[in-house]
Design a protein around this motif. Structure first.
Motif, PDB file in Angstrom:
ATOM      1  N   ILE A  59       1.018  -1.239   0.216  1.00  0.00           N
ATOM      2  CA  ILE A  59       0.022  -0.003  -0.178  1.00  0.00           C
ATOM      3  C   ILE A  59       1.042   1.272  -0.171  1.00  0.00           C
ATOM      4  O   ILE A  59       0.422   2.243  -0.712  1.00  0.00           O
ATOM      5  CB  ILE A  59      -1.194   0.208   1.069  1.00  0.00           C
ATOM      6  N   ALA A  60       1.867   1.100   0.711  1.00  0.00           N
ATOM      7  CA  ALA A  60       2.929   2.431   0.851  1.00  0.00           C
ATOM      8  C   ALA A  60       3.441   2.410  -0.504  1.00  0.00           C
ATOM      9  O   ALA A  60       3.678   3.702  -1.107  1.00  0.00           O
ATOM     10  CB  ALA A  60       3.859   2.061   2.181  1.00  0.00           C
ATOM     11  N   THR A  65       4.304   5.931  -5.046  1.00  0.00           N
ATOM     12  CA  THR A  65       4.647   5.777  -6.600  1.00  0.00           C
ATOM     13  C   THR A  65       3.580   6.655  -7.328  1.00  0.00           C
ATOM     14  O   THR A  65       3.848   7.510  -8.051  1.00  0.00           O
ATOM     15  CB  THR A  65       3.967   4.341  -7.037  1.00  0.00           C
ATOM     16  N   LEU A  66       2.363   6.880  -6.682  1.00  0.00           N
ATOM     17  CA  LEU A  66       1.330   7.750  -7.091  1.00  0.00           C
ATOM     18  C   LEU A  66       1.880   9.301  -6.746  1.00  0.00           C
ATOM     19  O   LEU A  66       1.442  10.032  -7.559  1.00  0.00           O
ATOM     20  CB  LEU A  66      -0.345   7.626  -6.741  1.00  0.00           C
ATOM     21  N   LYS A  67       2.447   9.577  -5.936  1.00  0.00           N
ATOM     22  CA  LYS A  67       2.857  10.808  -5.642  1.00  0.00           C
ATOM     23  C   LYS A  67       4.246  11.167  -6.059  1.00  0.00           C
ATOM     24  O   LYS A  67       4.988  12.208  -5.752  1.00  0.00           O
ATOM     25  CB  LYS A  67       2.914  11.000  -4.097  1.00  0.00           C
ATOM     26  N   LYS A  68       4.992  10.048  -6.846  1.00  0.00           N
ATOM     27  CA  LYS A  68       6.249  10.187  -7.564  1.00  0.00           C
ATOM     28  C   LYS A  68       7.190  10.344  -6.662  1.00  0.00           C
ATOM     29  O   LYS A  68       8.193  11.309  -6.834  1.00  0.00           O
ATOM     30  CB  LYS A  68       6.134  11.426  -8.567  1.00  0.00           C
ATOM     31  N   ARG A  69       7.551   9.366  -5.453  1.00  0.00           N
ATOM     32  CA  ARG A  69       8.247   9.671  -4.525  1.00  0.00           C
ATOM     33  C   ARG A  69       9.250   8.626  -4.338  1.00  0.00           C
ATOM     34  O   ARG A  69      10.139   8.358  -3.543  1.00  0.00           O
ATOM     35  CB  ARG A  69       7.499   9.751  -3.049  1.00  0.00           C
ATOM     36  N   ALA A  75      15.250   1.694  -6.227  1.00  0.00           N
ATOM     37  CA  ALA A  75      14.350   0.620  -5.618  1.00  0.00           C
ATOM     38  C   ALA A  75      14.601  -0.885  -6.006  1.00  0.00           C
ATOM     39  O   ALA A  75      14.606  -1.731  -5.357  1.00  0.00           O
ATOM     40  CB  ALA A  75      12.918   1.071  -5.547  1.00  0.00           C
ATOM     41  N   CYS A  76      14.553  -0.873  -7.240  1.00  0.00           N
ATOM     42  CA  CYS A  76      15.067  -2.192  -7.960  1.00  0.00           C
ATOM     43  C   CYS A  76      16.116  -2.999  -7.214  1.00  0.00           C
ATOM     44  O   CYS A  76      16.264  -4.004  -7.174  1.00  0.00           O
ATOM     45  CB  CYS A  76      14.919  -2.253  -9.379  1.00  0.00           C
TER      46      CYS A  76
END
Length: 125
Positions: A59-60, A65-69, A75-76
């Protein structure tokens, strides 16, 4: 007796949730509760903590991701190291055993607590 156990479970869940939401380690509270109050072995308590972390982490990740943070390139790489590290840690935990794992966890909590007390933080505007 059953009602008191339920009350303690609710308190532990709320404290873990609040601490997790504040970013100060709700999992630590959950592990301490599971080992001391529910008498789970350390390795089992840590496994339960990881199991509960998965939906929260997903969820986080979606929200950030939606907030482009999230820098997904970084991360990969972290995921590529983290997954084998988690598996290795699990195998090592089985090898070490719950008694030693609990002692190591306690020392880590004491160290991190002392570090947070004696480390100055930068003031944010």
């Amino acid at each position: 007796s059953h009602i008191y156990a339920m009350i303690w479970r609710i308190i532990a869940a709320v404290l873990s949730g609040v601490a997790g939401a504040l970013g100060i380690g709700g999992g630590g509270i959950l592990i301490i509760y599971l080992t001391l109050c529910e008498n789970l072995p350390q390795l089992t308590a840590q496994g339960v903590n990881l199991l509960f972390f998965l939906p929260c982490g997903i969820i986080a990740a979606i929200i950030h991701t939606l907030k482009k943070r999230i820098d997904w390139k970084t991360a990969c790489w972290l995921i590529l190291g983290g997954v084998p590290g988690a598996i290795g840690g699990f195998l090592l935990g089985n090898f070490i055993g719950s008694d030693w794992l609990g002692k190591i966890f306690a020392i880590l909590l004491i160290f991190l607590g002392l570090k947070s007390i004696f480390t100055k933080t930068k003031k944010q505007d």
